[in-house]
Scaffold this motif. Structure first.
Motif, PDB file in Angstrom:
ATOM      1  N   ALA A 194       2.015   4.449  -5.419  1.00  0.00           N
ATOM      2  CA  ALA A 194       2.568   3.473  -6.223  1.00  0.00           C
ATOM      3  C   ALA A 194       2.006   2.077  -5.988  1.00  0.00           C
ATOM      4  O   ALA A 194       1.773   0.930  -6.829  1.00  0.00           O
ATOM      5  CB  ALA A 194       4.001   3.398  -6.202  1.00  0.00           C
ATOM      6  N   ARG A 195       1.735   1.675  -4.575  1.00  0.00           N
ATOM      7  CA  ARG A 195       1.484   0.270  -4.411  1.00  0.00           C
ATOM      8  C   ARG A 195      -0.122   0.062  -4.854  1.00  0.00           C
ATOM      9  O   ARG A 195      -0.440  -0.872  -5.469  1.00  0.00           O
ATOM     10  CB  ARG A 195       1.380   0.186  -2.948  1.00  0.00           C
ATOM     11  CG  ARG A 195       1.615  -1.225  -2.496  1.00  0.00           C
ATOM     12  CD  ARG A 195       1.961  -1.263  -0.914  1.00  0.00           C
ATOM     13  NE  ARG A 195       0.829  -1.028  -0.050  1.00  0.00           N
ATOM     14  CZ  ARG A 195       0.997  -0.133   0.990  1.00  0.00           C
ATOM     15  NH1 ARG A 195       2.157   0.571   1.197  1.00  0.00           N
ATOM     16  NH2 ARG A 195      -0.189   0.249   1.605  1.00  0.00           N
ATOM     17  N   ALA A 196      -0.970   1.213  -4.825  1.00  0.00           N
ATOM     18  CA  ALA A 196      -2.243   1.086  -5.358  1.00  0.00           C
ATOM     19  C   ALA A 196      -2.471   0.912  -6.932  1.00  0.00           C
ATOM     20  O   ALA A 196      -2.815   0.090  -7.390  1.00  0.00           O
ATOM     21  CB  ALA A 196      -2.842   2.613  -5.042  1.00  0.00           C
ATOM     22  N   ASP A 208      -5.175  -3.405   4.012  1.00  0.00           N
ATOM     23  CA  ASP A 208      -4.283  -2.211   3.648  1.00  0.00           C
ATOM     24  C   ASP A 208      -4.984  -1.108   4.182  1.00  0.00           C
ATOM     25  O   ASP A 208      -6.207  -0.882   4.041  1.00  0.00           O
ATOM     26  CB  ASP A 208      -4.267  -2.221   2.043  1.00  0.00           C
ATOM     27  CG  ASP A 208      -2.877  -1.503   1.868  1.00  0.00           C
ATOM     28  OD1 ASP A 208      -1.819  -2.113   1.516  1.00  0.00           O
ATOM     29  OD2 ASP A 208      -2.921  -0.185   2.053  1.00  0.00           O
ATOM     30  N   PHE A 209      -4.388   0.050   4.549  1.00  0.00           N
ATOM     31  CA  PHE A 209      -4.676   1.194   5.181  1.00  0.00           C
ATOM     32  C   PHE A 209      -5.442   2.004   4.125  1.00  0.00           C
ATOM     33  O   PHE A 209      -6.123   2.910   4.517  1.00  0.00           O
ATOM     34  CB  PHE A 209      -3.918   2.024   6.067  1.00  0.00           C
ATOM     35  CG  PHE A 209      -2.783   2.678   5.425  1.00  0.00           C
ATOM     36  CD1 PHE A 209      -2.757   3.866   5.040  1.00  0.00           C
ATOM     37  CD2 PHE A 209      -1.440   1.854   5.012  1.00  0.00           C
ATOM     38  CE1 PHE A 209      -1.951   4.532   4.262  1.00  0.00           C
ATOM     39  CE2 PHE A 209      -0.714   2.549   4.270  1.00  0.00           C
ATOM     40  CZ  PHE A 209      -0.785   3.943   4.041  1.00  0.00           C
ATOM     41  N   SER A 210      -4.842   1.893   2.838  1.00  0.00           N
ATOM     42  CA  SER A 210      -5.309   2.885   1.826  1.00  0.00           C
ATOM     43  C   SER A 210      -6.315   2.328   1.030  1.00  0.00           C
ATOM     44  O   SER A 210      -6.385   1.206   0.678  1.00  0.00           O
ATOM     45  CB  SER A 210      -4.235   3.146   0.767  1.00  0.00           C
ATOM     46  OG  SER A 210      -4.543   3.398  -0.198  1.00  0.00           O
ATOM     47  N   ARG A 220      -7.013  -1.141  -1.308  1.00  0.00           N
ATOM     48  CA  ARG A 220      -8.069  -2.242  -1.056  1.00  0.00           C
ATOM     49  C   ARG A 220      -9.069  -2.085  -2.117  1.00  0.00           C
ATOM     50  O   ARG A 220      -9.480  -3.248  -2.656  1.00  0.00           O
ATOM     51  CB  ARG A 220      -8.864  -1.521   0.236  1.00  0.00           C
ATOM     52  CG  ARG A 220      -8.070  -1.820   1.583  1.00  0.00           C
ATOM     53  CD  ARG A 220      -9.125  -1.853   2.712  1.00  0.00           C
ATOM     54  NE  ARG A 220     -10.068  -0.856   3.086  1.00  0.00           N
ATOM     55  CZ  ARG A 220     -10.021   0.423   3.478  1.00  0.00           C
ATOM     56  NH1 ARG A 220      -8.817   0.666   3.775  1.00  0.00           N
ATOM     57  NH2 ARG A 220     -11.067   1.172   3.598  1.00  0.00           N
ATOM     58  N   ARG A 221      -9.423  -1.127  -2.808  1.00  0.00           N
ATOM     59  CA  ARG A 221     -10.480  -1.150  -3.766  1.00  0.00           C
ATOM     60  C   ARG A 221      -9.598  -2.049  -4.997  1.00  0.00           C
ATOM     61  O   ARG A 221     -10.490  -2.580  -5.611  1.00  0.00           O
ATOM     62  CB  ARG A 221     -10.452   0.553  -4.415  1.00  0.00           C
ATOM     63  CG  ARG A 221     -11.567   0.495  -5.651  1.00  0.00           C
ATOM     64  CD  ARG A 221     -11.391   2.067  -5.964  1.00  0.00           C
ATOM     65  NE  ARG A 221     -10.208   2.477  -7.035  1.00  0.00           N
ATOM     66  CZ  ARG A 221      -9.531   3.454  -7.158  1.00  0.00           C
ATOM     67  NH1 ARG A 221      -9.638   4.391  -6.413  1.00  0.00           N
ATOM     68  NH2 ARG A 221      -8.614   3.349  -7.821  1.00  0.00           N
TER      69      ARG A 221
END
Lengths: 188, 273
Positions: free
Chosen positions: A59-61, A86-88, A92-93
């Motif tokens: 959801a954060r993405a 961010d680890f995901s 980051r993208r």
């Protein structure tokens, strides 16, 4: 379909529901909800920022993607830290791409220059050092969209892109860096 | 590309080698074999130990399989080592399905055209011979992996054999046959069968169609890939596969030029960031 109807309604009253859709783990619905939130602009950005802690990484993405699409300057500190830390990789993208789409006109001139400098430095780090190709790719695309708004940084951006076009280990990132560089030079 | 990134237990090269050498802890050996492949440790010592591990009989799974052999076979595919080819071909006879599957995929990664006859043997008996095994989650042979590898190896001799699998009762096998035949013949109508998977009602099918199209680099599918109802990260990987294939087919000068197809692909990718 219900999400599509809510998005199309373009009313601030839809914001909480659209935000809740981001956590459903349903990519089809999330795409539509993100589009709806982007259309709603600043009020949606504020609501997303106020709720951010509650999300899972998926959801954060999606939330970051909505913030990136809105270009909300208030989201800049979040985008800057998410792009770097961010680890995901999906987060980051999205954050990286968003750094190239900030609504700079909403900031005072002095503030703007300082923030653009920060965006550039973060994007340069992402382009050169992120281990995931897709984040480096997003950084090249973001530098392309940052440059026209940041005249004082244009030559540095062009140089950074040129270096990556020759050095990245992935053809796709090389190509995106080259495309950005050419577009900035007025070539495409 | 893992989403969260494995917070890989920090090993050094020396530790990984030591862990693979010892025999007391099967878990440490298993992890070390994976680690050496993941981090592309191409030292001759690492490759020799991994080849040795292909014969391991100490590590046994509850299903009778050989976990260490599976991981070693997968790792060797990433290490660009021609010495691994003959031992991997021998693994195609292993009684463990997953060892055969891993060896098949690694032989493809190693571009081991010499493996083609041994791979074709796994498809012997045609579609009728490749069937479910009661009580097991897999078929008698890793036919999908075998066909994909034959495609990757451009083994045109396999065309008639693979064609027969277009009529297999299991859709995953039919799709693997279509994907392979596109690589072997360049005939678009095989690729279009894969493209149809993008609109399958099942998300899992749409995801595998995305991966397949990225792997074969089928350029005409680009707009449909971008429109598919699936995660953007998968669509981006798929489109990157198209872009990589397209750029690989060009001269360095043409790559520097960036033709219209390359730019159109990147515009689609930008829309998914």
């Amino acid at each position: 379909r219900a999400v599509a109807a809510l998005s199309a309604a373009r009313t601030d009253a839809a914001i909480p529901t659209l935000i809740s859709v981001l956590a459903f783990n349903n990519p089809g619905a999330a795409v539509v909800a993100v589009d709806g939130l982007i259309q709603l602009g600043s009020p949606a950005a504020q609501a997303i920022l106020n709720n951010l802690d509650d999300y899972n990484y998926g959801a954060r993405a999606w939330a970051l993607r909505a913030l990136a699409g809105i270009g909300e300057p208030a989201a800049l500190p979040l985008l800057l830290s998410a792009a770097r830390e961010d680890f995901s990789l999906s987060v980051r993208r999205a954050a990286t791409y968003g750094l190239g789409r900030v609504r700079w006109a909403d900031l005072s001139e002095s503030d703007r220059l300082a923030q653009q400098q920060q965006c550039y430095e973060t994007l340069k780090l992402c382009l050169q050092y992120d281990p995931e190709w897709v984040v480096r790719y997003a950084a090249a695309a973001a530098l392309e969209t940052l440059a026209p708004a940041a005249t004082q940084l244009q030559s540095a951006i062009a140089e950074t892109l040129n270096r990556q076009a020759h050095s990245d280990e992935e053809r796709a990132v090389q190509a995106r860096s080259r495309l950005a560089e050419r577009r900035l030079a007025g070539g495409v | 590309m893992s989403e969260a990134g494995t917070p890989a237990e920090a090993l050094t090269y020396e530790q990984a080698i030591a862990n693979l050498r010892q025999t007391a802890d099967t878990g440490d050996r298993y992890y070390a074999a994976w680690w050496l492949g993941r981090f592309r440790m191409k030292q001759p010592e690492a490759i020799a130990l991994l080849i040795e591990a292909l014969d391991d009989s100490l590590d046994r799974a509850p299903d009778g399989g050989y976990p260490l052999r599976r991981n070693a076979a997968r790792a060797l595919g990433k290490l660009e080592s021609p010495e691994a080819i003959a031992p991997l071909i021998a693994c195609l006879q292993c009684e463990d399905y997953y060892v055969r599957e891993a060896a098949t995929q690694s032989l493809g990664e190693l571009q081991a055209t010499v493996a083609v006859p041994a791979l074709l043997k796994l498809l012997e008996g045609g579609p009728e011979a490749i069937a479910a095994i009661p009580g097991k989650p897999h078929l008698t042979q890793p036919a999908d992996a075998v066909m994909e590898t034959l495609g990757q190896l451009r083994a045109t001799v396999a065309v008639p054999v693979v064609q027969a699998f277009l009529e297999h009762p299991i859709d995953k096998i039919r799709l693997a046959a279509a994907r392979s035949l596109y690589q072997l013949t360049g005939d678009d109508h095989y690729a279009e069968r894969v493209v149809q998977g993008l609109s399958d009602p099942k998300l899992q099918r749409r995801r595998s169609a995305l991966m397949d199209l990225g792997a074969i680099g089928y350029l005409p599918a680009a707009p449909q890939i971008a429109q598919t109802l699936a995660e953007n990260s998968l669509k981006l990987i798929s489109l990157k596969g198209l872009l990589d294939t397209h750029l690989r087919q060009q001269t360095p000068e043409a790559i520097a030029e960036l033709d219209e197809s390359a730019i159109a692909l990147m515009d689609l990718m930008d829309g998914l960031l």
